[in-house]
Every structure is written in structure tokens, then in C-alpha cells.
Write an enzyme that holds these catalytic residues in place. Sequence first.
Site, PDB file in Angstrom:
ATOM      1  CE1 TYR A 188      -3.413  -2.719   0.652  1.00  0.00           C
ATOM      2  CE2 TYR A 188      -4.836  -0.475   0.938  1.00  0.00           C
ATOM      3  CZ  TYR A 188      -4.723  -1.994   0.818  1.00  0.00           C
ATOM      4  OH  TYR A 188      -6.147  -2.473   0.506  1.00  0.00           O
ATOM      5  CG  ASP A 243      -8.010  -4.879   1.453  1.00  0.00           C
ATOM      6  OD1 ASP A 243      -8.825  -4.425   2.121  1.00  0.00           O
ATOM      7  OD2 ASP A 243      -7.843  -4.793   0.120  1.00  0.00           O
ATOM      8  CG  ASP A 249     -13.666  -7.042   2.442  1.00  0.00           C
ATOM      9  OD1 ASP A 249     -13.418  -6.201   3.679  1.00  0.00           O
ATOM     10  OD2 ASP A 249     -13.838  -6.324   1.370  1.00  0.00           O
ATOM     11  CE  LYS A 260       2.134 -17.750  -3.024  1.00  0.00           C
ATOM     12  NZ  LYS A 260       0.861 -18.823  -2.994  1.00  0.00           N
ATOM     13  CG  ASP A 313      -2.116 -20.436  -1.672  1.00  0.00           C
ATOM     14  OD1 ASP A 313      -1.387 -20.439  -0.500  1.00  0.00           O
ATOM     15  OD2 ASP A 313      -1.682 -20.803  -2.546  1.00  0.00           O
TER      16      ASP A 313
HETATM   17  C1  IPM Z   1     -10.107  -1.148   4.050  1.00  0.00           C
HETATM   18  C2  IPM Z   1     -10.781  -0.697   2.744  1.00  0.00           C
HETATM   19  C3  IPM Z   1      -9.389   0.431   2.337  1.00  0.00           C
HETATM   20  C4  IPM Z   1      -8.096  -0.647   2.322  1.00  0.00           C
HETATM   21  C5  IPM Z   1      -9.505   1.253   1.007  1.00  0.00           C
HETATM   22  C6  IPM Z   1     -10.932   1.891   1.091  1.00  0.00           C
HETATM   23  C7  IPM Z   1      -8.425   2.136   0.836  1.00  0.00           C
HETATM   24  O1  IPM Z   1     -10.817  -1.506   1.716  1.00  0.00           O
HETATM   25  O2  IPM Z   1     -10.256  -0.469   4.920  1.00  0.00           O
HETATM   26  O3  IPM Z   1     -10.442  -2.556   4.068  1.00  0.00           O
HETATM   27  O4  IPM Z   1      -7.942  -1.143   1.085  1.00  0.00           O
HETATM   28  O5  IPM Z   1      -7.477  -0.689   3.393  1.00  0.00           O
HETATM   29 MN    MN Z   2     -10.854  -3.725   2.261  1.00  0.00          MN
END
Ligand code: IPM
Ligand code: MN
Length: 367
Positions: A144, A252, A256, A195, A228
Site C-alpha cells: 500500500y 485487506d 473482507d 506467502k 491462498d
Molecule cells: C479497508 C478498505 C481500504 C483498504 C480502502 C478503502 C483504501 O478496503 O479499510 O479495508 O484497502 O484498506
Molecule cells: Mn478492504
Amino acid sequence: MSTLKFAVLPGDYIGPEVMTEALRVLETAAAGAGLSLQYATADVGGAGIDNHGKALPDSTLEVCQNADAILFGSVGGPKWETLPPKEQPERAALLPLRKAFSLFANIRPGLLYSELTDASPLKLERIPEGIDIVCIRELTGGIYFGQPKSTVQLENGEFQAIDTMVYQTSEIERIAEVAAVTAKARDGRVCSVDKANVLETSVLWRKTVIEYFAKNHPDLELSHMYVDNAAMQLARDPNQFDVLFTENMFGDILSDEMAVICGSLGMMSSASLGTQQNSHDLPFGLFEPAGGTAPDIAGKGVANPCAQILSGAMMLRYSFGQLQLASEIENAVRKTVTIDGLRTGDIAFGCEPVGTVAMADAIIANL
Ligand code: IPM
Ligand code: MN
């Protein structure tokens, strides 16, 4: 400590709606414990762009600098999607905030109450008692923020873009410590995800984590998994994990995935802790729900306020050391959606859904 001083950044679409309810819950909880809240509200994300020309206005940053924590709503939406990616609310508000306050540790609980297993896309037999895991994501390093980062046009006319994944030992050690402390308060198991069969940064990550735990936390059970495989194992049997911990981009993606298997995003809170101590000698942090701005339901009074309320509870725990109060709010939310059976549309499954305000009213009544 009698006054809790924090910045309130509601953001866009449902952000302000759920923030209003979270503040009501926090006011009630604080009053019951003889504490008072002192918060300053500022524009961020699309609201920052519309009112100040920038997703993270300088005035907002200043409000945050004068606070002990940030309670963040959600930013972004269709209105600003045509802007260049670098100027869009999510990226242009969150990434600089993380950098400005060195918010290196992202803590996301993956909690699914046993009464809410319907909300998960997983088969019930895989999660008969719900889910209870935590994802710890490194938040200020890796691909990032690594340099060089650029897009150039080559002599042959093609475009070439570069992102760089970089980690230093100290960055790995400080997030390893957060994972260890988190595991100590739970089942004592940490799974470090990398990884290391391909990436140099992952080879260093794994070596550093092994040495750090051997030296500082030999009592914890440490395991390692390739990313993975971790993605697959999360979907197969999430409760095999206790604390999952990993670098920025893997985290990230995995967090999710964890959020979706835990059912509604409307229930998911998160904490991002920094290197700075606040005026209470506790970590300065940013606390936000994971669900986003939900433009489709904004303004209708139906958004689930729980994630924002639970983010407020995390703020009380981490940045103000109010562990008891944080648990009381968490228990009130849990009782409201399980025993009382009050549900907003996202977790209703056939129940008659209630609105944002009614949900918060019930949580307040349970406090
Ligand atoms: C998160 C979001 C952010 C990230 C984006 C919006 C920059 O997806 O907080 O997980 O990728 O970290
Ligand atoms: Mn995210």
C-alpha cells in the site's frame, strides 16, 4: 478520567445516520458510568470534498490531532466515483489518516452470534455455534505504501505501473506483538499468514514472527499458513482460527472474506491502533464499521447501526481503557438482536425488520 475526548467523522450516506445512533448509545453508557463525552464533529470523505475540496481537509486533521481517538463513519459512494482514483473519498481520506497517525494495527473481530448463523453464506453444519475469530492486519506498510510507486510510459508506448511491497523487521515485530496480546486475551492461538513460498517480504515476515514469538511469547501456539490456503480454510472451517494475523494487502482481502462469512456487514466493527499514546497513555486509534456507506439504503432510516455502535465500544476499550463499559455495550447489542430478536433488514430473515432508531432505542434500553 472523567471526560472522553474524541473526534467524530461521520462521512457519507448512511455514515451520519448510524453515527447519530452510536453517539446516543455512547452518551447513555458514559452517563451511567459517571463519564462525559466531549466530541468535535468534522467532514471527511465525500463531505470533505463537497465542503472543503478535499477528502481529508486540513481542518478535519486538526480536529483529530486534538482528540484522544477518532470515531469514523463510512466514506464514498456514486457521487464521487468519477473522480481520479487518488482523489476518491475512500483512498484519499483513509490512507492519509492511517499514515498521519501511524495506525499500523487493524483489529477486526469476526463474530457471528449463534442465533444469527442464518446470516452466513456458509452451511450451518460448518458453524453450528457461530463464529468467533479475530483478524489482525498490518495497516501502514507493505504494498500500500512501499516506494517506488509509479506509472510511466515506456519508449515503446506501453504503460508500466509499479507498486512495491516493503517490510522491515520492526514493522513486523510491532504487529506481531498486537497479535500476541490479542491471543492472550482469547484462546492463545495465533496463525500468521504469508506467502513465504514466493515473496521475499514473506520470508522475512515468517522468520521475524518465529523469532519474536520464541523470544517473547513462547506460551502461545503459533502456526503459519500460506495466504491462498488461508483463504480456503476460512471458507471451509473458520473456527479453526483464533487470531489470524497478516500483512496489509493479504489482510485487506482476508478480512473482507471473514466479514462475509460472518454474515451482515452491518454487524462488523474495527479498530486501527497507532504508535502514538493519547492523553490517557493508551493507544490513539481510529474506530470504524466495516460495512461502507450503503448508498442504496441511505436516508431511509433502515441501516443497521450495530457496527457503528460496536466500533464505539472498541474505542472505549482500546483508547479509553473502559473495558467494563465496552462489554456492557457489546452485551446490550447482543441481547437486542438475539434474545429480544430485534433485527434491521440486513439480518431480519423473515422477522419484521425494525429501523435504525428503533434498534438503537432497544440497545439503549438494554444498557
Ligand atoms: C479497508 C478498505 C481500504 C483498504 C480502502 C478503502 C483504501 O478496503 O479499510 O479495508 O484497502 O484498506
Ligand atoms: Mn478492504
